[in-house]
Scaffold this motif. Structure first.
Motif, PDB file in Angstrom:
ATOM      1  N   GLU A 565       0.830  -1.209   0.000  1.00  0.00           N
ATOM      2  CA  GLU A 565       0.000   0.000   0.000  1.00  0.00           C
ATOM      3  C   GLU A 565       0.863   1.258   0.000  1.00  0.00           C
ATOM      4  OE1 GLU A 565      -3.065   0.732  -0.387  1.00  0.00           O
ATOM      5  OE2 GLU A 565      -3.770  -1.333  -0.564  1.00  0.00           O
ATOM      6  N   ALA A 566       2.006   1.176   0.665  1.00  0.00           N
ATOM      7  CA  ALA A 566       2.896   2.355   0.697  1.00  0.00           C
ATOM      8  C   ALA A 566       3.514   2.642  -0.661  1.00  0.00           C
ATOM      9  CB  ALA A 566       3.993   2.135   1.738  1.00  0.00           C
ATOM     10  N   GLN A 567       3.536   1.646  -1.552  1.00  0.00           N
ATOM     11  CA  GLN A 567       4.130   1.824  -2.878  1.00  0.00           C
ATOM     12  C   GLN A 567       3.149   2.383  -3.899  1.00  0.00           C
ATOM     13  OE1 GLN A 567       7.447   1.413  -2.889  1.00  0.00           O
ATOM     14  NE2 GLN A 567       7.030   0.840  -0.746  1.00  0.00           N
ATOM     15  N   ARG A 568       1.866   2.583  -3.504  1.00  0.00           N
ATOM     16  CA  ARG A 568       0.873   3.038  -4.473  1.00  0.00           C
ATOM     17  C   ARG A 568       1.293   4.365  -5.144  1.00  0.00           C
ATOM     18  NH1 ARG A 568      -4.510   1.748  -5.248  1.00  0.00           N
ATOM     19  NH2 ARG A 568      -4.437   0.419  -3.390  1.00  0.00           N
ATOM     20  N   PRO A 569       1.724   5.396  -4.409  1.00  0.00           N
ATOM     21  CA  PRO A 569       2.142   6.639  -5.093  1.00  0.00           C
ATOM     22  C   PRO A 569       3.343   6.425  -6.038  1.00  0.00           C
ATOM     23  CG  PRO A 569       1.815   7.012  -2.740  1.00  0.00           C
ATOM     24  CD  PRO A 569       1.783   5.538  -2.941  1.00  0.00           C
ATOM     25  N   VAL A 570       4.243   5.527  -5.615  1.00  0.00           N
ATOM     26  CA  VAL A 570       5.424   5.262  -6.448  1.00  0.00           C
ATOM     27  C   VAL A 570       4.998   4.607  -7.752  1.00  0.00           C
ATOM     28  CG1 VAL A 570       7.625   4.037  -6.582  1.00  0.00           C
ATOM     29  CG2 VAL A 570       6.885   5.059  -4.411  1.00  0.00           C
ATOM     30  N   LEU A 571       4.097   3.605  -7.664  1.00  0.00           N
ATOM     31  CA  LEU A 571       3.639   2.918  -8.874  1.00  0.00           C
ATOM     32  C   LEU A 571       2.877   3.870  -9.787  1.00  0.00           C
ATOM     33  CD1 LEU A 571       2.425  -0.447  -7.271  1.00  0.00           C
ATOM     34  CD2 LEU A 571       4.577  -0.013  -8.457  1.00  0.00           C
ATOM     35  N   GLN A 572       2.045   4.727  -9.190  1.00  0.00           N
ATOM     36  CA  GLN A 572       1.298   5.690 -10.003  1.00  0.00           C
ATOM     37  C   GLN A 572       2.250   6.644 -10.737  1.00  0.00           C
ATOM     38  OE1 GLN A 572      -1.790   7.703  -7.851  1.00  0.00           O
ATOM     39  NE2 GLN A 572      -2.300   9.086  -9.538  1.00  0.00           N
ATOM     40  N   ARG A 573       3.303   7.083 -10.045  1.00  0.00           N
ATOM     41  CA  ARG A 573       4.265   7.991 -10.694  1.00  0.00           C
ATOM     42  C   ARG A 573       5.003   7.297 -11.841  1.00  0.00           C
ATOM     43  NH1 ARG A 573       7.453   8.639  -6.785  1.00  0.00           N
ATOM     44  NH2 ARG A 573       9.303   7.553  -7.568  1.00  0.00           N
ATOM     45  N   ILE A 574       5.333   6.023 -11.642  1.00  0.00           N
ATOM     46  CA  ILE A 574       6.054   5.294 -12.705  1.00  0.00           C
ATOM     47  C   ILE A 574       5.152   5.089 -13.907  1.00  0.00           C
ATOM     48  CG2 ILE A 574       7.121   3.074 -13.272  1.00  0.00           C
ATOM     49  CD1 ILE A 574       8.138   2.927 -10.408  1.00  0.00           C
ATOM     50  N   TYR A 575       3.861   4.798 -13.668  1.00  0.00           N
ATOM     51  CA  TYR A 575       2.936   4.680 -14.802  1.00  0.00           C
ATOM     52  C   TYR A 575       2.776   6.027 -15.514  1.00  0.00           C
ATOM     53  CZ  TYR A 575       1.183  -0.107 -14.272  1.00  0.00           C
ATOM     54  OH  TYR A 575       1.064  -1.476 -14.259  1.00  0.00           O
ATOM     55  N   SER A 576       2.782   7.108 -14.748  1.00  0.00           N
ATOM     56  CA  SER A 576       2.674   8.435 -15.374  1.00  0.00           C
ATOM     57  C   SER A 576       3.896   8.728 -16.227  1.00  0.00           C
ATOM     58  CB  SER A 576       2.514   9.515 -14.300  1.00  0.00           C
ATOM     59  OG  SER A 576       1.308   9.334 -13.580  1.00  0.00           O
ATOM     60  N   GLU A 577       5.073   8.352 -15.721  1.00  0.00           N
ATOM     61  CA  GLU A 577       6.292   8.556 -16.507  1.00  0.00           C
ATOM     62  C   GLU A 577       6.274   7.751 -17.799  1.00  0.00           C
ATOM     63  OE1 GLU A 577       9.340   7.398 -13.854  1.00  0.00           O
ATOM     64  OE2 GLU A 577       9.355   9.274 -12.711  1.00  0.00           O
ATOM     65  N   ALA A 578       5.521   6.634 -17.798  1.00  0.00           N
ATOM     66  CA  ALA A 578       5.435   5.797 -18.999  1.00  0.00           C
ATOM     67  C   ALA A 578       4.475   6.364 -20.026  1.00  0.00           C
ATOM     68  CB  ALA A 578       5.024   4.382 -18.628  1.00  0.00           C
ATOM     69  N   GLY A 579       3.726   7.441 -19.673  1.00  0.00           N
ATOM     70  CA  GLY A 579       2.874   8.092 -20.654  1.00  0.00           C
ATOM     71  C   GLY A 579       1.400   8.112 -20.323  1.00  0.00           C
ATOM     72  N   LEU A 580       0.963   7.525 -19.190  1.00  0.00           N
ATOM     73  CA  LEU A 580      -0.450   7.551 -18.815  1.00  0.00           C
ATOM     74  C   LEU A 580      -0.787   8.859 -18.115  1.00  0.00           C
ATOM     75  CD1 LEU A 580      -1.105   3.928 -17.479  1.00  0.00           C
ATOM     76  CD2 LEU A 580      -1.764   4.880 -19.691  1.00  0.00           C
ATOM     77  N   ALA A 581      -2.012   9.318 -18.324  1.00  0.00           N
ATOM     78  CA  ALA A 581      -2.478  10.490 -17.592  1.00  0.00           C
ATOM     79  C   ALA A 581      -2.666  10.124 -16.115  1.00  0.00           C
ATOM     80  CB  ALA A 581      -3.789  10.988 -18.194  1.00  0.00           C
TER      81      ALA A 581
END
Length: 732
Positions: A565-581
């Motif tokens: 659960e603590a990694q949720r912001p990290v995963l969201q940021r990595i997906y954003s860096e990959a091109g997702l809104a």
């Protein structure tokens, strides 16, 4: 372009010894110039006594000005030598040629000013010719203790060329009339030759005593050829060491007249051994001389015939080039134009000594034109200088012994401007237009005075220097681009290796594998580019994230729900860096966590991501790459050849031959510290080829790679001429 090494890291560098040399030579050189200034007054007074009354004032004013400004003149002389020495100590020897080019504003120079510049060049040439062996050894010693440089007349801070520039700097800002400046420089010459020579001898003895037990690099020597090619087997010395290093001939010109075409001097224009080789080649293959009873053409007749030839279109080169070789064509055209001057063709021949000089110049041009990669229409543009250069060589043998001779420098710059120039860009077309204008002007205006060449060298040198600076900027940009691509490739390879090691033998949910192979891999690549160290904290954190996600995919035993659960912001940021809104990235991160927490089926399909960026390529256009498609292992390569390319110094030019036989020069501009690959640029500084030493060795095996001529086109062409002349002797 690779960053120059720090001065403290240069090989063989000895700061203490450099300081000793500076203290023992710079001040005495300034004292020698000061002593000559003190003696100029009497010489100027004698000139004033012989001059017409209207000109006497210039000399008398100069006497007073030199007395009043003596200390300022000496200070300016010393300042230039100090500047040149500081550049050597900084690891960037100062080039006389490039220094003078930067100081030229592309404006026309008055004839009187050209006379002063030519007098300064003559002063430097007289010192170089008188003390040539000592200077060749001093170049070696100073280059060694300064950090392993190969110094020459252009870069030795205490050499004749820098002394000449120092003399010019001293007189050019003094309030002297131009004729008084010219007289002052000429009056300085005899004394400077003797005083400076004594200092050179003393410094050489000191350095020889220090360096007696040190293996110094050789002076200017032949390049080591590529192993496996015929040229690599030649062990003969270079032509300067063989013929000219100890030669004391060539004093044909009178001190006050750069070229005297009326009489032959008592000194030989060429060394005896070189005469022998040229005469042997002419006996075998050269044009047939006239009968034994024919008289030789006088120097004036020969110069007049060459001048008449020079007035023909392209300086008569088209007719000369139509013969079997340029030697035959030049002899034929000289005799034909002598006939036009009223000489009876059946009663004259070319003097054997003059014929040797004409042969040497013709063969020099033949080699220079052959070794440079020229477009067909440029051959007569450069070739039209053959007749003017032949006139210079017949009367001014310093052409062969002085690197800084204006004719030689101009030939080098013109050859460099045309070599490999495809005339595809506006800058290249403008450079070729300058070449055509300069050569046409030299052919039109040259009579027997070197001022025409000096003017052309100054003007074209300034333009060529600007062009070279633009090319150097392009080279640096190409190196920076290649360095960035190498780092991206390295970061991507390290990320892929780390991920493959973790996924090997494991079955993971599709959504996790897609995350690791795309968003996480790109994330790791970006932080690897930001961190200099391969084991930086950000990379360690990224690897820890991948390990934690993989451990959670193994089931409840390896899962830490709070950590996930603590990694949720990290995963969201990595997906954003990959091109997702932002919103889709949050959904994708939540879906991945749901799968790992067991809240959703493991076969959940991965989210749709934008296309991944293309992988970096090593060169801009793979279709233009001269590299063979097969790998070096498939083609086979020689280990010695690969080692040769591993040690290839920066700045070396090679000729790349494509599948159609077209030749493109490429310069080694950068070596990757990551992959060890070598980047070559073309003449405009653009990235041309990036290859490993093994790939280059394989190209040698295929006959697709060879050494280009040396950067000094005149030197390289002369070496080719001597090699050709040696061939009959070797065969015998």
């Amino acid at each position: 372009m690779q960053t120059p090494p720090l001065v403290d890291e240069l090989p063989s560098r000895n700061l203490d010894l450099l300081n000793q040399v500076r203290e023992s030579i710079l001040l005495p050189l300034a004292d020698a110039f000061a002593a000559e200034l003190d003696g100029i007054g009497s010489g100027l007074f004698e000139l004033a006594d012989k001059a017409p009354p209207a000109l006497q004032k210039d000399y008398f004013d100069a006497i007073q000005e030199l007395r009043r400004e003596r200390e300022s003149l000496v200070a300016r002389f010393r300042a230039h030598l100090a500047k040149a020495w500081q550049a050597l100590e900084a690891g960037r020897p100062l080039s006389v040629e490039r220094t003078l080019s930067r100081g030229n504003d592309l404006t026309l120079v008055a004839d009187t000013e050209l006379e002063v510049r030519l007098a300064v060049r003559n002063l430097a040439g007289a010192i170089q010719q008188q003390w040539r062996p000592e200077l060749m050894r001093l170049d070696r010693y100073l280059g060694f203790i300064a950090g392993g440089f190969r110094l020459d007349g252009d870069s030795n801070p205490i050499g004749p060329e820098h002394l000449g520039v120092a003399v010019y700097a001293a007189f050019s800002t003094a309030g002297l009339a131009t004729r008084a400046q010219l007289a002052s420089v000429r009056l300085c010459e005899p004394g400077m030759v003797e005083r400076v020579g004594i200092l050179y001898e003393g410094l050489e003895r000191q350095l020889l005593a220090i360096a007696r037990n040190v293996d110094l690099p050789e002076g200017r020597s032949r390049r080591r050829g590529i192993p496996g090619q015929p040229a690599a087997m030649r062990e003969s010395p270079d032509w300067i060491s063989r013929f000219f290093s100890q030669w004391q001939g060539g004093q044909r010109s009178a001190p006050g007249n750069p070229i005297d075409v009326h009489a032959r001097g008592d000194h030989e224009l060429l060394p005896a051994e070189l005469h022998r080789l040229l005469q042997g080649a002419r006996t075998d293959t050269g044009p047939d001389a006239s009968g034994a009873g024919a008289r030789p053409l006088s120097p004036r007749e020969l110069a007049s015939a060459l001048s008449l030839l020079q007035t023909a279109p392209h300086g008569g080169f088209d007719e000369i080039d139509a013969a079997v070789d340029l030697r035959t064509g030049l002899h034929r055209e000289v005799l034909a134009h002598a006939v036009k001057l009223g000489v009876d063709p059946g009663t004259v021949r070319i003097d054997p000594g003059d014929a040797d000089t004409l042969d040497l110049v013709a063969m020099l041009f033949q080699a220079l034109l052959a070794e440079s990669q020229l477009r067909p229409e440029l051959r007569p543009v450069l070739g039209q200088l053959l007749a003017p250069v032949a006139k210079v060589a017949l009367q001014d043998p310093r052409l062969f012994v002085r690197d800084s001779h204006p004719v030689r420098r101009l030939l080098n710059m013109l050859a460099d401007a045309c070599d490999g120039n495809p005339a595809e860009t506006a800058a290249e077309l403008a450079l070729l237009a300058q070449v055509q204008g300069i050569t046409a002007r030299v052919v039109r205006d040259f009579d027997e005075h070197l001022g025409v060449f000096l003017q052309a060298e100054a003007e074209f040198g300034a333009y060529h220097e600007q062009y070279r600076r633009r090319v150097e900027i392009a080279e640096r940009r190409a190196a920076e681009l290649q360095r960035a691509e190498e780092r991206r490739l390295d970061a991507r390879a390290r990320a892929g290796t780390a991920l493959d090691a973790r996924l090997r033998g494991r079955t993971v949910p599709p959504v996790l594998e897609d995350f690791l192979r795309r968003p996480w891999l790109q994330h790791f690549e970006r932080i690897a580019l930001r961190e200099a160290a391969a084991d930086g904290p950000l990379q360690a954190s990224a690897l820890k994230l991948a390990d934690g996600l993989l451990s959670a995919s193994d089931g409840p035993a390896g899962r830490d729900d709070a950590w996930l659960e603590a990694q949720r912001p990290v995963l969201q940021r990595i997906y954003s860096e990959a091109g997702l809104a932002a919103a889709p990235a949050g959904v994708a991160a939540g879906a991945l966590l749901d799968v790992l927490l067991g809240l959703q089926a493991a076969d959940l399909p991965p989210p749709e991501l934008p296309p991944a960026p293309a992988a970096p390529v090593a060169i801009e256009d793979a279709a233009d790459s001269p590299l063979p498609e097969e790998s070096p292992e498939q083609l086979g390569f020689d280990i010695d050849t690969a080692e040769y390319f591993q040690a290839l110094p920066l700045g070396t030019w090679l000729d790349f031959v494509d599948r159609l036989g077209r030749v493109q020069p490429g310069k080694l501009a950068w070596v990757s510290p990551i992959s060890g690959r070598r980047m070559f640029v073309n003449r405009r500084g653009s990235r041309f080829c990036v290859a490993s030493p093994e790939q280059l060795a394989a190209m040698v095996q295929l006959g697709r790679l060879r050494l280009h001529r040396e950067e000094d086109a005149f030197y390289s062409a002369m070496q080719s001429v001597v090699d050709f002349l040696d061939m009959p002797a070797v065969a015998a």
